[in-house]
Write a protein that holds these residues in place. Structure first.
Motif, PDB file in Angstrom:
ATOM      1  N   ASP A 236       7.059   9.074  -7.017  1.00  0.00           N
ATOM      2  CA  ASP A 236       6.908   7.515  -7.504  1.00  0.00           C
ATOM      3  C   ASP A 236       7.836   7.111  -7.953  1.00  0.00           C
ATOM      4  N   THR A 237       9.112   6.736  -7.402  1.00  0.00           N
ATOM      5  CA  THR A 237      10.205   6.149  -8.189  1.00  0.00           C
ATOM      6  C   THR A 237      10.106   4.767  -9.007  1.00  0.00           C
ATOM      7  N   GLY A 238       9.254   3.878  -8.549  1.00  0.00           N
ATOM      8  CA  GLY A 238       8.930   2.903  -9.373  1.00  0.00           C
ATOM      9  C   GLY A 238       8.519   3.074 -10.550  1.00  0.00           C
TER      10      GLY A 238
ATOM     11  N   ARG B  23      13.968 -10.945  -6.682  1.00  0.00           N
ATOM     12  CA  ARG B  23      14.838 -10.313  -7.604  1.00  0.00           C
ATOM     13  C   ARG B  23      15.091  -8.976  -7.066  1.00  0.00           C
ATOM     14  N   ASP B  24      14.229  -8.107  -6.202  1.00  0.00           N
ATOM     15  CA  ASP B  24      14.469  -6.943  -5.660  1.00  0.00           C
ATOM     16  C   ASP B  24      15.317  -7.179  -4.299  1.00  0.00           C
ATOM     17  N   ARG B  25      15.231  -8.301  -3.914  1.00  0.00           N
ATOM     18  CA  ARG B  25      16.164  -8.503  -2.359  1.00  0.00           C
ATOM     19  C   ARG B  25      17.304  -8.912  -2.867  1.00  0.00           C
ATOM     20  N   SER B  26      17.670  -9.911  -3.900  1.00  0.00           N
ATOM     21  CA  SER B  26      18.817 -10.500  -4.123  1.00  0.00           C
ATOM     22  C   SER B  26      19.600  -9.625  -5.272  1.00  0.00           C
ATOM     23  N   ARG B  27      19.413  -8.727  -5.545  1.00  0.00           N
ATOM     24  CA  ARG B  27      20.195  -7.861  -6.528  1.00  0.00           C
ATOM     25  C   ARG B  27      21.402  -7.392  -5.928  1.00  0.00           C
ATOM     26  N   LYS B  28      22.508  -7.209  -6.620  1.00  0.00           N
ATOM     27  CA  LYS B  28      23.795  -6.959  -5.965  1.00  0.00           C
ATOM     28  C   LYS B  28      23.664  -5.305  -5.757  1.00  0.00           C
TER      29      LYS B  28
ATOM     30  N   GLY C  17       0.901  -1.149   0.012  1.00  0.00           N
ATOM     31  CA  GLY C  17       0.149  -0.031   0.136  1.00  0.00           C
ATOM     32  C   GLY C  17       0.893   1.143   0.061  1.00  0.00           C
ATOM     33  N   LYS C  18       2.090   1.125  -0.214  1.00  0.00           N
ATOM     34  CA  LYS C  18       2.986   2.168  -0.130  1.00  0.00           C
ATOM     35  C   LYS C  18       2.663   3.487  -1.237  1.00  0.00           C
ATOM     36  N   SER C  19       2.282   3.103  -2.361  1.00  0.00           N
ATOM     37  CA  SER C  19       1.757   4.256  -3.173  1.00  0.00           C
ATOM     38  C   SER C  19       0.714   5.143  -2.594  1.00  0.00           C
TER      39      SER C  19
ATOM     40  N   GLY D  80       9.762   3.949  -2.672  1.00  0.00           N
ATOM     41  CA  GLY D  80      10.244   3.210  -3.626  1.00  0.00           C
ATOM     42  C   GLY D  80      10.890   1.730  -2.876  1.00  0.00           C
ATOM     43  N   ARG D  81      12.408   1.590  -3.336  1.00  0.00           N
ATOM     44  CA  ARG D  81      12.800   0.138  -2.709  1.00  0.00           C
ATOM     45  C   ARG D  81      14.208   0.667  -1.960  1.00  0.00           C
ATOM     46  N   ASP D  82      14.778   1.825  -2.394  1.00  0.00           N
ATOM     47  CA  ASP D  82      16.084   2.252  -2.057  1.00  0.00           C
ATOM     48  C   ASP D  82      16.052   3.914  -1.418  1.00  0.00           C
ATOM     49  N   GLN D  83      15.111   4.203  -1.216  1.00  0.00           N
ATOM     50  CA  GLN D  83      14.969   5.832  -1.256  1.00  0.00           C
ATOM     51  C   GLN D  83      15.793   6.063   0.415  1.00  0.00           C
TER      52      GLN D  83
ATOM     53  N   ILE E  99      21.531   1.914 -14.922  1.00  0.00           N
ATOM     54  CA  ILE E  99      20.166   2.520 -14.844  1.00  0.00           C
ATOM     55  C   ILE E  99      19.982   2.833 -13.543  1.00  0.00           C
ATOM     56  N   ARG E 100      20.424   2.311 -12.231  1.00  0.00           N
ATOM     57  CA  ARG E 100      19.986   2.571 -11.128  1.00  0.00           C
ATOM     58  C   ARG E 100      20.935   4.008 -10.881  1.00  0.00           C
ATOM     59  N   ASP E 101      22.064   3.944 -11.288  1.00  0.00           N
ATOM     60  CA  ASP E 101      22.890   5.475 -11.327  1.00  0.00           C
ATOM     61  C   ASP E 101      22.181   6.482 -11.782  1.00  0.00           C
TER      62      ASP E 101
ATOM     63  N   TYR F 238      11.325   3.254 -13.015  1.00  0.00           N
ATOM     64  CA  TYR F 238      11.583   2.041 -13.278  1.00  0.00           C
ATOM     65  C   TYR F 238      10.929   1.324 -14.716  1.00  0.00           C
ATOM     66  N   ARG F 239       9.407   1.558 -14.046  1.00  0.00           N
ATOM     67  CA  ARG F 239       8.359   0.999 -14.926  1.00  0.00           C
ATOM     68  C   ARG F 239       8.286   1.397 -16.443  1.00  0.00           C
ATOM     69  N   ALA F 240       8.479   3.075 -16.413  1.00  0.00           N
ATOM     70  CA  ALA F 240       8.686   3.640 -17.826  1.00  0.00           C
ATOM     71  C   ALA F 240       9.790   3.202 -18.563  1.00  0.00           C
TER      72      ALA F 240
ATOM     73  N   VAL G 257      14.927  -4.102 -15.349  1.00  0.00           N
ATOM     74  CA  VAL G 257      15.485  -3.016 -15.551  1.00  0.00           C
ATOM     75  C   VAL G 257      16.120  -2.352 -14.248  1.00  0.00           C
ATOM     76  N   ALA G 258      15.694  -2.585 -13.267  1.00  0.00           N
ATOM     77  CA  ALA G 258      16.161  -2.445 -11.650  1.00  0.00           C
ATOM     78  C   ALA G 258      17.345  -3.128 -11.312  1.00  0.00           C
ATOM     79  N   VAL G 259      17.595  -4.012 -11.983  1.00  0.00           N
ATOM     80  CA  VAL G 259      18.944  -4.750 -11.702  1.00  0.00           C
ATOM     81  C   VAL G 259      20.279  -4.254 -12.191  1.00  0.00           C
TER      82      VAL G 259
ATOM     83  N   GLU H 135       8.157 -13.843  -6.937  1.00  0.00           N
ATOM     84  CA  GLU H 135       9.280 -13.837  -8.198  1.00  0.00           C
ATOM     85  C   GLU H 135      10.020 -12.371  -7.872  1.00  0.00           C
ATOM     86  N   ARG H 136       9.015 -11.298  -7.783  1.00  0.00           N
ATOM     87  CA  ARG H 136       9.540  -9.846  -8.063  1.00  0.00           C
ATOM     88  C   ARG H 136      10.344  -9.585  -6.679  1.00  0.00           C
ATOM     89  N   ASP H 137       9.860 -10.041  -5.613  1.00  0.00           N
ATOM     90  CA  ASP H 137      10.522  -9.855  -4.226  1.00  0.00           C
ATOM     91  C   ASP H 137      11.813 -10.220  -4.335  1.00  0.00           C
TER      92      ASP H 137
END
Ligand code: C5P
Length: 218
Positions: free
Chosen positions: A30-32, A180-185, A12-14, A126-129, A104-106, A35-37, A98-100, A176-178
């Motif tokens: 909305d930083t997501g 990828r989001d939690r394990s990216r370097k 319910g973040k958004s 977002g995830r990293d704010q 792009i993150r930079d 990434y979505r765009a 895209v988010a991994v 699946e999305r969690d």
């Protein structure tokens, strides 16, 4: 003051972040959506979602901007308003590929920090704010909930829109999305050390809003 609200999909973040921004008269980021765009642009160009160089090239030329004349601001992809195209299953999945990509993150982190400098009263989600983008933010929150509850909410939302969806399928997509989001370097999703973690499993969005507002005003 900058307020960061991070956490996985379906917490319910958004809605919470947007409501808080309205109540406090702050801008909302909305930083997501950024990434979505880029995910949408990658799909339009039929890019290989595993090819980091190709995705980075697309991101460098995507021209993502916000039209701040609207509340909430409208996301523009090369000047085209694309907000209504970003919530579908395909763009959602593409965004997490895209988010991994570190480059792009930079790009997006720098753009978000520029927005923060221009809009000092900001609620950003977002995830990293809280961890990467605004480590000095005045208030940081991390919203969480069990995957089962997040899937249940998502199913209710989609069914309310008239879509026919299967709970198990939605749960699998969320997991699946969690993963990828939690394990990216780079910038894996996690609460900042100084974030307040709110388990929203048994809370209404209104209760979460009130918790955050009282912390902001306290
Ligand atoms: O928050 P939302 O579901 O719109 O985010 C879409 C995707 O973008 C997430 O699954 C995540 O992979 C990525 N994202 C991110 N960092 C952010 C915001 C979103 O990695 N700050």
């Amino acid at each position: 003051m900058i307020i960061t609200i991070d956490g996985p999909a379906g917490t319910g973040k958004s809605t919470v972040a947007q409501t808080i921004a309205e109540r406090l008269g702050f801008d909302f980021l909305d930083t997501g959506a950024m990434y979505r765009a880029i995910g949408l642009e990658a799909l339009r160009r039929q890019a290989d979602l595993e090819n980091h160089r190709e995705l980075a090239f697309i991101a460098r030329h995507a021209g993502i901007e916000f039209d701040w004349g609207h509340r909430p601001p409208i996301v523009l992809l090369k000047g085209e308003p694309v907000g209504h195209l970003l919530r579908g299953a395909e763009a959602t999945r593409a965004a997490s590929f895209v988010a991994v990509v570190p480059e792009i993150r930079d790009i997006l982190v720098r753009e978000q920090q520029r927005i923060g400098r221009n809009r000092p009263n900001l609620v950003t989600e977002g995830r990293d704010q809280g961890t990467v983008v605004f480590p000095e933010a005045g208030l940081k929150f991390f919203l969480d909930a069990t995957a089962a509850e997040r899937a249940r909410r998502r199913v209710a939302q989609l069914r309310a829109r008239g879509e026919i969806v299967d709970y198990q399928e939605i749960l699998a997509q969320i997991e699946e999305r969690d993963t990828r989001d939690r394990s990216r370097k780079v910038a894996p999703m996690k609460p900042a050390d100084d974030a307040r973690v709110i388990d929203t499993t048994a809370l209404t969005q209104q209760q979460v809003v009130e918790l955050i507002i009282s912390a902001a005003q306290g």
